[in-house]
Write a protein that holds these residues in place. Sequence first.
Motif, short mmCIF file in Angstrom:
data_model
loop_
_atom_site.label_atom_id
_atom_site.label_comp_id
_atom_site.label_asym_id
_atom_site.label_seq_id
_atom_site.Cartn_x
_atom_site.Cartn_y
_atom_site.Cartn_z
N VAL A 29 4.13 1.44 -1.13
CA VAL A 29 4.91 1.69 -2.56
C VAL A 29 3.97 2.07 -3.74
O VAL A 29 4.12 2.89 -4.44
N ARG A 30 2.80 1.33 -3.76
CA ARG A 30 2.05 1.17 -4.91
C ARG A 30 0.49 1.56 -4.59
O ARG A 30 -0.21 0.90 -4.38
N GLN A 77 0.82 -1.22 -0.10
CA GLN A 77 0.06 0.06 -0.07
C GLN A 77 0.66 1.25 -0.04
O GLN A 77 0.53 2.41 -0.47
N VAL A 79 -0.02 -6.78 -5.59
CA VAL A 79 1.17 -6.26 -5.17
C VAL A 79 2.09 -7.23 -4.27
O VAL A 79 3.24 -7.54 -4.28
N ASP A 134 -2.71 0.68 -6.66
CA ASP A 134 -3.00 -0.51 -7.18
C ASP A 134 -3.69 -1.55 -6.22
O ASP A 134 -3.33 -1.19 -4.87
N LEU A 176 7.67 -1.57 -9.42
CA LEU A 176 6.92 -0.31 -9.57
C LEU A 176 6.22 -0.50 -10.80
O LEU A 176 6.49 -0.92 -11.62
N GLY A 177 4.74 0.08 -10.76
CA GLY A 177 4.12 0.08 -11.88
C GLY A 177 3.85 -1.18 -12.34
O GLY A 177 3.23 -1.61 -13.35
#
Length: 113
Positions: free
Chosen positions: A78-79, A76, A87, A82, A112-113
């Motif tokens: 870091v991304r 949560q 993740v 999403d 990432l992403g």
Amino acid sequence: MFDRTLDTEHLFAQAAAMERTYVRRRRRVAVVAAALVAVLMSPLAAGAVRRGEPSAPAAQQVVVVQSGDTLWSIAQRVRPGDDPRAVVDEIAALNGVQAGGLTVGASLAVPLG
């Protein structure tokens, strides 16, 4: 005289059988050549794809596990936009860790992403 039907082979006073055979041969040669090119090119194309430049690795961020961190909280943080479930699965697969197996101070690679 009138009982003979008109036939395309006799219409122009030439045997059409030779012409048809020639056309058939040309078609066969064209089909065989196309098949041969396809068969020879498929391993070359597949080899070029396999031997080509490796795809660029996905961008990663290294996160150091802090006290109280879980894979869910790291996902949560870091991304945030999403789905955390996906993740968490990516982080676990990339680092070879399980959800309860984090140790404080360990470094985790997070895609990432």
